[in-house]
Design an enzyme around this catalytic site. Structure first.
Site, PDB file in Angstrom:
ATOM      1  N   TYR A 166       7.904 -34.336 -39.243  1.00 20.63           N
ATOM      2  CA  TYR A 166       6.761 -35.092 -38.702  1.00 20.63           C
ATOM      3  C   TYR A 166       7.039 -36.600 -38.754  1.00 20.63           C
ATOM      4  O   TYR A 166       6.804 -37.326 -37.780  1.00 20.63           O
ATOM      5  CB  TYR A 166       5.531 -34.715 -39.525  1.00 20.63           C
ATOM      6  CG  TYR A 166       4.247 -35.388 -39.158  1.00 20.63           C
ATOM      7  CD1 TYR A 166       3.509 -34.969 -38.057  1.00 20.63           C
ATOM      8  CD2 TYR A 166       3.727 -36.426 -39.937  1.00 20.63           C
ATOM      9  CE1 TYR A 166       2.295 -35.570 -37.737  1.00 20.63           C
ATOM     10  CE2 TYR A 166       2.527 -37.028 -39.630  1.00 20.63           C
ATOM     11  CZ  TYR A 166       1.814 -36.601 -38.528  1.00 20.63           C
ATOM     12  OH  TYR A 166       0.616 -37.193 -38.218  1.00 20.63           O
ATOM     13  N   LYS A 170       7.341 -39.233 -35.698  1.00 21.30           N
ATOM     14  CA  LYS A 170       6.494 -40.425 -35.574  1.00 21.30           C
ATOM     15  C   LYS A 170       7.351 -41.693 -35.494  1.00 21.30           C
ATOM     16  O   LYS A 170       6.964 -42.657 -34.826  1.00 21.30           O
ATOM     17  CB  LYS A 170       5.508 -40.494 -36.746  1.00 21.30           C
ATOM     18  CG  LYS A 170       4.449 -39.368 -36.734  1.00 21.30           C
ATOM     19  CD  LYS A 170       3.715 -39.276 -35.406  1.00 21.30           C
ATOM     20  CE  LYS A 170       2.446 -38.437 -35.480  1.00 21.30           C
ATOM     21  NZ  LYS A 170       1.854 -38.214 -34.121  1.00 21.30           N
TER      22      LYS A 170
HETATM   23  N1  LIG Z   1      -5.924 -36.963 -38.762  1.00 26.34           N
HETATM   24  C1  LIG Z   1      -5.199 -37.896 -39.383  1.00 26.34           C
HETATM   25  O1  LIG Z   1      -5.544 -38.394 -40.469  1.00 26.34           O
HETATM   26  C2  LIG Z   1      -3.917 -38.374 -38.758  1.00 26.34           C
HETATM   27  C3  LIG Z   1      -3.088 -39.254 -39.501  1.00 26.34           C
HETATM   28  C4  LIG Z   1      -1.931 -39.742 -38.905  1.00 26.34           C
HETATM   29  C5  LIG Z   1      -1.618 -39.368 -37.606  1.00 26.34           C
HETATM   30  N2  LIG Z   1      -2.434 -38.501 -36.911  1.00 26.34           N
HETATM   31  C6  LIG Z   1      -2.045 -38.134 -35.550  1.00 26.34           C
HETATM   32  O2  LIG Z   1      -3.169 -38.194 -34.687  1.00 26.34           O
HETATM   33  C7  LIG Z   1      -3.046 -37.179 -33.684  1.00 26.34           C
HETATM   34  C8  LIG Z   1      -4.299 -36.318 -33.649  1.00 26.34           C
HETATM   35  O3  LIG Z   1      -4.453 -35.646 -34.860  1.00 26.34           O
HETATM   36  P1  LIG Z   1      -5.768 -34.809 -35.228  1.00 26.34           P
HETATM   37  O4  LIG Z   1      -5.929 -34.995 -36.684  1.00 26.34           O
HETATM   38  O5  LIG Z   1      -6.881 -35.151 -34.295  1.00 26.34           O
HETATM   39  O6  LIG Z   1      -5.225 -33.314 -34.960  1.00 26.34           O
HETATM   40  P2  LIG Z   1      -5.976 -31.961 -34.481  1.00 26.34           P
HETATM   41  O7  LIG Z   1      -5.178 -30.849 -35.007  1.00 26.34           O
HETATM   42  O8  LIG Z   1      -7.433 -32.033 -34.799  1.00 26.34           O
HETATM   43  O9  LIG Z   1      -5.823 -32.014 -32.882  1.00 26.34           O
HETATM   44  C9  LIG Z   1      -4.580 -31.907 -32.249  1.00 26.34           C
HETATM   45  C10 LIG Z   1      -4.786 -31.264 -30.889  1.00 26.34           C
HETATM   46  O10 LIG Z   1      -3.501 -31.211 -30.235  1.00 26.34           O
HETATM   47  C11 LIG Z   1      -3.422 -29.980 -29.523  1.00 26.34           C
HETATM   48  N3  LIG Z   1      -2.014 -29.618 -29.302  1.00 26.34           N
HETATM   49  C12 LIG Z   1      -1.114 -29.228 -30.244  1.00 26.34           C
HETATM   50  N4  LIG Z   1       0.061 -28.933 -29.676  1.00 26.34           N
HETATM   51  C13 LIG Z   1      -0.076 -29.143 -28.338  1.00 26.34           C
HETATM   52  C14 LIG Z   1       0.800 -29.033 -27.224  1.00 26.34           C
HETATM   53  N5  LIG Z   1       2.067 -28.604 -27.381  1.00 26.34           N
HETATM   54  N6  LIG Z   1       0.330 -29.350 -25.988  1.00 26.34           N
HETATM   55  C15 LIG Z   1      -0.950 -29.765 -25.835  1.00 26.34           C
HETATM   56  N7  LIG Z   1      -1.824 -29.868 -26.851  1.00 26.34           N
HETATM   57  C16 LIG Z   1      -1.402 -29.573 -28.090  1.00 26.34           C
HETATM   58  C17 LIG Z   1      -4.131 -28.973 -30.419  1.00 26.34           C
HETATM   59  O11 LIG Z   1      -4.554 -27.825 -29.674  1.00 26.34           O
HETATM   60  C18 LIG Z   1      -5.292 -29.806 -30.983  1.00 26.34           C
HETATM   61  O12 LIG Z   1      -6.478 -29.636 -30.217  1.00 26.34           O
HETATM   62  C19 LIG Z   1      -1.765 -36.412 -34.002  1.00 26.34           C
HETATM   63  O13 LIG Z   1      -0.698 -36.911 -33.227  1.00 26.34           O
HETATM   64  C20 LIG Z   1      -1.543 -36.710 -35.462  1.00 26.34           C
HETATM   65  O14 LIG Z   1      -0.197 -36.581 -35.833  1.00 26.34           O
HETATM   66  C21 LIG Z   1      -3.562 -37.994 -37.459  1.00 26.34           C
END
Ligand SMILES: NC(=O)c1ccc[n+]([C@@H]2O[C@H](COP(=O)([O-])OP(=O)(O)OC[C@H]3O[C@@H](n4cnc5c(N)ncnc54)[C@H](O)[C@@H]3O)[C@@H](O)[C@H]2O)c1
Length: 303
Positions: A166, A170
């Site tokens: 991951y 990133k």
């Molecule tokens: N939540 C956090 O604290 C956090 C921290 C750092 C980074 N991020 C980043 O923010 C972004 C969103 O995270 P989140 O927490 O909302 O995640 P989440 O799991 O709630 O949502 C991710 C969405 O991406 C979709 N997805 C996954 N693989 C896919 C694919 N191959 N094609 C199309 N859609 C796909 C999933 O179906 C899901 O609806 C991510 O890139 C994550 O790495 C989140």
């Protein structure tokens, strides 16, 4: 009254849940026409369903907005192209592409399988490339250019003990953003990254207490700003968004240098390096030791 993003056409991958969904709802409420691109998978990337994208489209339409769903895997070239062609076929252009889609496959590096590495890199890094590529090909030719927004994480710079896949994805996304910003500037296309922290199913999986946290709705306004014409001069940036805090990351650069006559030898480096350029200690290295001790004592460690 015209919305902040009135009539802009914005595609959001991962728009079906978490931060992507909150971003889609805000952009739609601000007048944008939205492509919800979500494969509807479980957190490890399995069990796809189109219901997840459809539900958010229905929410937007019920609230009087405009949206279409595309339930594709953005980790494939066809998927990335389908996201962009869905915008262009429906509304004739694409002003913004926001790449939020992501999965997690956590494992210590020495236990990580090839699939666990490849799948995470494919969805995050390639999934940003496929959409950036297809979107920039349209944006560079249209009036007004466009705005690309990627999702990175603080781990791009800080590292992560059990998420080498991951963190590498990133880091790759951040470098992709710098290169997109450089290469596309002359075409009026901007590229930036957001490093969020928010309570979603993904962060619920982290085995530590997060020092800072917030909701997906706290992250969405930063994305809306980056998509807007007000951010016309903002490109090549990484912004943290968590709760009521927004921060800008430094641009990595060389800090200290040393030179020799001719070519360095290892022995000469051994003598000169400690006093002349030294070491920049990884910020989390000492923290990881504290976290191990806390976990051994049965506590939930803080990050
Ligand atoms: N939540 C956090 O604290 C956090 C921290 C750092 C980074 N991020 C980043 O923010 C972004 C969103 O995270 P989140 O927490 O909302 O995640 P989440 O799991 O709630 O949502 C991710 C969405 O991406 C979709 N997805 C996954 N693989 C896919 C694919 N191959 N094609 C199309 N859609 C796909 C999933 O179906 C899901 O609806 C991510 O890139 C994550 O790495 C989140």
């Amino acid at each position: 009254m015209a919305g902040y993003l009135q009539d802009k056409v914005v595609a959001i991958t991962g728009g079906g849940r978490g931060i992507g969904r909150a971003t889609a709802l805000l952009c739609a409420a601000e007048g944008a026409r939205i492509v919800i691109a979500d494969y509807g998978v479980a957190m490890d990337g399995t069990e796809p369903t189109s219901a997840v994208a459809d539900e958010v489209v229905a929410e937007i339409v019920d609230a009087g907005g405009e949206a279409v769903a595309v339930a594709v895997d953005v980790g494939s070239m066809d998927g990335g192209e389908a996201v962009v062609s869905s915008a262009v076929d429906t509304w004739g252009r694409i002003d913004g592409a926001v790449c939020v889609a992501g999965i997690l496959r956590e494992r210590m590096l020495f236990n990580m399988t090839e699939d666990e590495f490849d799948d995470v890199i494919r969805v995050h890094l390639k999934g940003t490339f496929t959409v950036f590529r297809a979107a920039s090909a349209v944006m560079r030719k249209q009036e007004g250019g466009g705005s690309l927004v990627a999702f990175t994480s603080g781990v791009f710079a800080l590292g992560s003990t059990s998420q080498a896949n991951y963190a590498a994805a990133k880091g790759g996304i951040t470098s992709l953003v710098y290169s997109a910003a450089l290469g596309l500037d002359r075409y009026g296309v901007r590229a930036n990254a957001v490093a969020p922290v928010a309570r979603t199913r993904m962060s619920a999986n982290v085995p530590t207490e997060l020092a800072e946290n917030g909701d997906p709705e706290d992250v969405a306004p930063m994305v809306a700003y980056l998509l807007s014409d007000a951010a016309a001069d903002v490109t090549g940036q990484v912004y943290t968004a968590v709760g009521n805090k927004i921060a800008v990351w430094s641009q990595p650069r060389e800090e200290r240098a040393m030179w020799t006559e001719g070519r360095w030898t290892p022995q000469a480096i051994e003598v000169c390096l400690p006093g002349q350029i030294g070491v920049n200690r990884l910020p989390l290295l000492d923290k990881v030791k504290e976290m191990r001790a806390a976990a051994a004592a049965g506590e939930r460690p803080n990050t």
